[in-house]
Design a protein around this motif. Structure first.
Motif, mmCIF file in Angstrom:
data_model
loop_
_atom_site.group_PDB
_atom_site.id
_atom_site.type_symbol
_atom_site.label_atom_id
_atom_site.label_comp_id
_atom_site.label_asym_id
_atom_site.label_seq_id
_atom_site.Cartn_x
_atom_site.Cartn_y
_atom_site.Cartn_z
ATOM 1 N N PRO A 55 0.802 -1.228 0.000
ATOM 2 C CA PRO A 55 0.000 0.000 0.000
ATOM 3 C C PRO A 55 0.835 1.278 0.000
ATOM 4 C CG PRO A 55 -0.981 -1.592 1.477
ATOM 5 C CD PRO A 55 0.331 -2.183 1.029
ATOM 6 N N ALA A 56 1.938 1.302 0.741
ATOM 7 C CA ALA A 56 2.774 2.508 0.755
ATOM 8 C C ALA A 56 3.395 2.748 -0.621
ATOM 9 C CB ALA A 56 3.871 2.387 1.812
ATOM 10 N N ARG A 57 3.785 1.670 -1.299
ATOM 11 C CA ARG A 57 4.389 1.823 -2.633
ATOM 12 C C ARG A 57 3.333 2.236 -3.643
ATOM 13 N NH1 ARG A 57 9.081 3.661 -4.020
ATOM 14 N NH2 ARG A 57 10.228 2.410 -5.493
ATOM 15 N N LEU B 52 7.031 -1.358 -12.311
ATOM 16 C CA LEU B 52 5.907 -0.590 -12.830
ATOM 17 C C LEU B 52 6.477 0.490 -13.732
ATOM 18 C CD1 LEU B 52 2.962 0.521 -12.913
ATOM 19 C CD2 LEU B 52 3.546 1.817 -10.840
ATOM 20 N N ASP B 53 5.985 0.573 -14.954
ATOM 21 C CA ASP B 53 6.317 1.676 -15.849
ATOM 22 C C ASP B 53 5.109 2.600 -15.880
ATOM 23 O OD1 ASP B 53 7.865 3.117 -17.931
ATOM 24 O OD2 ASP B 53 6.187 2.501 -19.199
ATOM 25 N N GLU C 238 8.333 -3.736 -5.361
ATOM 26 C CA GLU C 238 8.642 -4.590 -4.216
ATOM 27 C C GLU C 238 9.656 -3.982 -3.265
ATOM 28 O OE1 GLU C 238 9.748 -8.324 -5.927
ATOM 29 O OE2 GLU C 238 7.691 -8.822 -6.405
ATOM 30 N N THR C 239 10.407 -3.001 -3.719
ATOM 31 C CA THR C 239 11.403 -2.371 -2.860
ATOM 32 C C THR C 239 11.057 -0.903 -2.697
ATOM 33 O OG1 THR C 239 12.849 -1.774 -4.689
ATOM 34 C CG2 THR C 239 13.222 -3.925 -3.638
ATOM 35 N N PRO D 280 10.716 0.604 4.479
ATOM 36 C CA PRO D 280 11.383 -0.297 3.549
ATOM 37 C C PRO D 280 11.091 -1.753 3.893
ATOM 38 C CG PRO D 280 12.892 1.389 4.350
ATOM 39 C CD PRO D 280 11.628 1.479 5.160
ATOM 40 N N PRO D 281 11.209 -2.647 2.875
ATOM 41 C CA PRO D 281 10.909 -4.062 3.132
ATOM 42 C C PRO D 281 11.865 -4.698 4.117
ATOM 43 C CG PRO D 281 11.785 -3.752 0.905
ATOM 44 C CD PRO D 281 11.664 -2.407 1.549
#
Length: 144
Positions: free
Chosen positions: A42-44, A78-79, A134-135, A143-144
């Protein structure tokens, strides 16, 4: 018009957006809803939506015409692409401070981990931001 066009190993969402002051809000809703179904944290997702907002706002403000938002997820990447009809290239130097014309968004995008690519074309341009879903992410989940 909204179209989802899957390709091998990728999912894509593309939407033509009109020239209107409400266009950035529409783009944020489209991106948020579409990314909610992805594997992004969600944060990303919130950071990706912020980038979408910045790119579409710039297209509305500077290109003064319709634009096309395309979101493509391939693996963890993601682009985010926004194409407009202005051949004027954006100011990409962070060495000059922002002014009344802008200049604040690219440092924000880079601070979120986005890699910016400007693709000039006859009759317009596309701005692409590559973001790892993912990062990164400095939101509530950290951060993960």
């Amino acid at each position: 018009m909204i179209a989802t066009m899957p390709s091998p190993g990728a999912t894509r969402q593309s939407v033509a957006l009109p020239y209107d002051l409400k266009t950035p809000a529409v783009a944020r809703r489209v991106a948020g809803r579409w990314l909610a179904g992805s594997r992004a944290r969600p944060a990303r997702t919130a950071e990706a939506v912020l980038i979408v907002s910045e790119l579409v706002t710039n297209a509305v403000r500077h290109a003064r015409g319709p634009c096309v938002l395309t979101l493509t997820v391939r693996g963890p990447l993601l682009d985010i692409a926004v194409a407009d009809r202005s051949e004027e290239l954006p100011r990409t130097s962070w060495e000059r401070p922002g002014d009344e014309r802008g200049g604040f968004g690219f440092p924000v995008i880079c601070g979120l981990g986005g890699r910016i690519k400007v693709v000039p074309a006859l009759g317009g341009k596309s701005l692409h931001v590559a973001l790892d879903l993912e990062t990164g992410g400095n939101g509530p989940e950290g951060p993960p």
